[in-house]
Design an enzyme around this catalytic site. Structure first.
Site, PDB file in Angstrom:
ATOM      1  CG  ASN A 196      -1.920  -1.113   1.230  1.00  0.00           C
ATOM      2  OD1 ASN A 196      -1.853  -2.010   0.402  1.00  0.00           O
ATOM      3  ND2 ASN A 196      -2.848  -1.092   2.161  1.00  0.00           N
TER       4      ASN A 196
ATOM      5  CE1 TYR B  21      -6.555  -0.892   2.578  1.00  0.00           C
ATOM      6  CE2 TYR B  21      -7.990   0.512   3.897  1.00  0.00           C
ATOM      7  CZ  TYR B  21      -7.580   0.037   2.662  1.00  0.00           C
ATOM      8  OH  TYR B  21      -8.188   0.500   1.518  1.00  0.00           O
TER       9      TYR B  21
HETATM   10  P1  NAQ Z   1      -9.182  -5.311  -5.186  1.00  0.00           P
HETATM   11  O1  NAQ Z   1      -8.687  -6.350  -4.250  1.00  0.00           O
HETATM   12  O2  NAQ Z   1     -10.231  -5.696  -6.146  1.00  0.00           O
HETATM   13  O3  NAQ Z   1      -7.986  -4.652  -5.994  1.00  0.00           O
HETATM   14  C1  NAQ Z   1      -6.699  -4.550  -5.447  1.00  0.00           C
HETATM   15  C2  NAQ Z   1      -5.761  -4.325  -6.602  1.00  0.00           C
HETATM   16  O4  NAQ Z   1      -4.437  -4.184  -6.072  1.00  0.00           O
HETATM   17  C3  NAQ Z   1      -5.728  -5.511  -7.577  1.00  0.00           C
HETATM   18  O5  NAQ Z   1      -5.576  -5.038  -8.893  1.00  0.00           O
HETATM   19  C4  NAQ Z   1      -4.482  -6.260  -7.126  1.00  0.00           C
HETATM   20  O6  NAQ Z   1      -3.905  -7.105  -8.096  1.00  0.00           O
HETATM   21  C5  NAQ Z   1      -3.591  -5.072  -6.797  1.00  0.00           C
HETATM   22  N1  NAQ Z   1      -2.451  -5.502  -5.984  1.00  0.00           N
HETATM   23  C6  NAQ Z   1      -2.477  -6.041  -4.748  1.00  0.00           C
HETATM   24  N2  NAQ Z   1      -1.227  -6.362  -4.376  1.00  0.00           N
HETATM   25  C7  NAQ Z   1      -0.413  -6.006  -5.400  1.00  0.00           C
HETATM   26  C8  NAQ Z   1       0.976  -6.087  -5.625  1.00  0.00           C
HETATM   27  N3  NAQ Z   1       1.802  -6.606  -4.719  1.00  0.00           N
HETATM   28  N4  NAQ Z   1       1.476  -5.618  -6.791  1.00  0.00           N
HETATM   29  C9  NAQ Z   1       0.646  -5.092  -7.741  1.00  0.00           C
HETATM   30  N5  NAQ Z   1      -0.665  -4.994  -7.587  1.00  0.00           N
HETATM   31  C10 NAQ Z   1      -1.191  -5.453  -6.427  1.00  0.00           C
HETATM   32  O7  NAQ Z   1      -9.695  -4.113  -4.249  1.00  0.00           O
HETATM   33  P2  NAQ Z   1     -10.205  -2.666  -4.644  1.00  0.00           P
HETATM   34  O8  NAQ Z   1     -11.257  -2.367  -3.656  1.00  0.00           O
HETATM   35  O9  NAQ Z   1     -10.516  -2.572  -6.073  1.00  0.00           O
HETATM   36  O10 NAQ Z   1      -8.927  -1.790  -4.274  1.00  0.00           O
HETATM   37  C11 NAQ Z   1      -8.263  -0.937  -5.201  1.00  0.00           C
HETATM   38  C12 NAQ Z   1      -7.630   0.198  -4.423  1.00  0.00           C
HETATM   39  O11 NAQ Z   1      -8.689   0.993  -3.861  1.00  0.00           O
HETATM   40  C13 NAQ Z   1      -6.789  -0.271  -3.230  1.00  0.00           C
HETATM   41  O12 NAQ Z   1      -5.637   0.527  -3.125  1.00  0.00           O
HETATM   42  C14 NAQ Z   1      -7.708  -0.031  -2.049  1.00  0.00           C
HETATM   43  O13 NAQ Z   1      -6.999   0.173  -0.851  1.00  0.00           O
HETATM   44  C15 NAQ Z   1      -8.433   1.232  -2.507  1.00  0.00           C
HETATM   45  N6  NAQ Z   1      -9.677   1.485  -1.777  1.00  0.00           N
HETATM   46  C16 NAQ Z   1     -10.702   0.561  -1.770  1.00  0.00           C
HETATM   47  C17 NAQ Z   1     -11.817   0.765  -0.986  1.00  0.00           C
HETATM   48  C18 NAQ Z   1     -12.990  -0.171  -1.042  1.00  0.00           C
HETATM   49  O14 NAQ Z   1     -14.006   0.010  -0.327  1.00  0.00           O
HETATM   50  N7  NAQ Z   1     -12.962  -1.180  -1.914  1.00  0.00           N
HETATM   51  C19 NAQ Z   1     -11.811   1.896  -0.119  1.00  0.00           C
HETATM   52  C20 NAQ Z   1     -10.804   2.873  -0.250  1.00  0.00           C
HETATM   53  C21 NAQ Z   1      -9.743   2.630  -1.056  1.00  0.00           C
HETATM   54  C22 NAQ Z   1     -12.958   3.041   1.929  1.00  0.00           C
HETATM   55  C23 NAQ Z   1     -12.526   1.811   1.198  1.00  0.00           C
HETATM   56  C24 NAQ Z   1     -11.535   1.127   2.104  1.00  0.00           C
HETATM   57  O15 NAQ Z   1     -10.458   1.662   2.397  1.00  0.00           O
HETATM   58  C25 NAQ Z   1     -11.860  -0.252   2.574  1.00  0.00           C
HETATM   59  C26 NAQ Z   1     -12.304  -0.191   4.032  1.00  0.00           C
END
Ligand code: NAQ
Length: 334
Positions: free
Chosen positions: A191, A235
């Site tokens: 991250n 996180y």
């Molecule tokens: P998902 O798991 O679908 O996508 C994660 C992506 O990161 C995937 O493409 C994965 O292959 C890539 N990844 C993980 N490890 C990797 C590595 N070592 N090298 C290269 N790529 C890697 O999840 P998503 O929800 O689509 O998340 C995408 C981004 O959005 C993340 O950075 C996540 O933190 C951020 N985000 C998601 C959410 C959510 O609700 N889904 C939120 C905010 C930000 C508010 C909410 C949260 O923080 C969750 C409580």
């Protein structure tokens, strides 16, 4: 040490990001530095984040201004090159473009006709790449296998290959993220360090001081950078770190020519939280908790995301919540 006694918190309310200090120590020191009265400080006044009056930052700005004069000619050159849309006709790298948020955002990006969309991900999903390619045959979509936790030298090698092939890259989106607070080091590595390393690597090609053309960075952070969730503090802290890094990048823009803004999603329905582990096992399963909380679809989030990209605003803090895009204002100390 004063800072240790300060209870400061950041709250996101009514679209306004406030940084408030509830003891006098920080307040006094800030007042002394700013030479303003407590009355003036009492009311939060909306100011642009880049105009924050903190002393250290003014010092930074002084240094930046000096550098800025040296790079003004680059800036002019870039301005004349980069007018108009931030997506159409551009070369874009999307790190983590195949995840839940990533893929739907890529769909929206491709519809707006970039010249090349390069997806860097550790996931290999050829069917997704085929789908994106079919959405707009005028845009070339390419996939590069990339794990953001590789050493910096490997990130540089990959970017060297990319710049040799495409010559220019206009926008880098950093979106890799995991949520598993039992994996502390990996969470920081993916991250935070991953985003910093990819950014550091591209600076070799973009930085004005290397005679580069500048560029734009969009970092996916999270609203949890401001609203920590105590079940996943590792996180949340990793996201706060990326947010802080992004603010610094934006402040450095006059020196480097690289502008930056943060993309802060609110809860978005993806598989991110499915295998969640809570730090010290402090809470109930976050997946259950999240399902009770208002959320947005990845398709809604994607539409907001491309609006933020098109706005192309250095230092902007974008909140993407329940299908709405909002620019959050920094109000400074109060
Ligand atoms: P998902 O798991 O679908 O996508 C994660 C992506 O990161 C995937 O493409 C994965 O292959 C890539 N990844 C993980 N490890 C990797 C590595 N070592 N090298 C290269 N790529 C890697 O999840 P998503 O929800 O689509 O998340 C995408 C981004 O959005 C993340 O950075 C996540 O933190 C951020 N985000 C998601 C959410 C959510 O609700 N889904 C939120 C905010 C930000 C508010 C909410 C949260 O923080 C969750 C409580």
């Amino acid at each position: 040490m004063n800072a240790l006694r300060v209870f400061a918190h950041i709250v996101l309310q009514h679209g306004v990001l406030r940084y408030s200090s509830t003891t006098s120590n920080l307040g006094n020191s800030v007042r002394n530095k700013l030479k303003v009265s407590s009355k003036q400080l009492a009311k939060p006044q909306p100011i642009d984040i880049l105009n924050n009056l903190c002393h250290e930052e003014r010092l930074n700005r002084h240094v930046l201004t000096a550098h800025h004069e040296g790079v003004a000619s680059h800036a002019k050159r870039r301005k004349s090159k980069s007018c108009g849309a931030a997506i159409a006709g551009k070369n874009i790298i999307f790190v983590a473009g195949l995840g839940g948020i990533g893929m739907d955002t890529c769909r929206q990006i491709v519809k707006r006709g970039p010249k090349n969309l390069l997806i860097f991900d550790r996931l290999d999903k050829p069917d997704y790449i085929t789908e994106l390619q079919k959405l707009n045959p005028k845009t070339k979509v390419a996939f590069y296998s990339y794990d953001v936790t590789v050493p910096l030298s490997k990130s540089k090698e990959l970017l060297q290959e990319v710049f040799e092939k495409y010559e220019t890259i206009d926008l880098l989106i950093n979106g890799a993220g995991i949520m598993d607070d039992h994996q502390i080091e990996k969470t920081i590595a993916v991250n935070f360090t991953g985003t910093v390393n990819t950014t550091t690597a591209i600076m070799d090609f973009w930085d004005y001081r290397n005679d580069g053309p500048g560029g734009v960075i969009a970092n996916i952070c999270s609203v949890t950078a401001f609203y920590p969730n105590c079940q996943v503090p590792v996180y949340c802290a990793s996201k706060a770190a990326v947010f802080s890094f992004t603010v610094s990048l934006a402040l450095l823009a006059p020196v480097t020519g690289v502008t930056a803004y943060s993309i802060n999603h609110s809860i978005t329905r993806t598989t991110l939280g499915q295998n969640f582990n809570s730090w010290l096992d402090v809470g109930p399963c976050i997946t259950e908790k999240l399902s009770d909380t208002p959320s947005q679809s990845t398709a809604q989030a994607a539409k907001s995301f491309v609006k933020a990209i098109e706005a192309n605003k250095n230092g902007a803090i974008w909140k993407l919540e329940q299908g709405k895009l909002e620019e959050v204002k920094w109000t400074g100390f109060n």
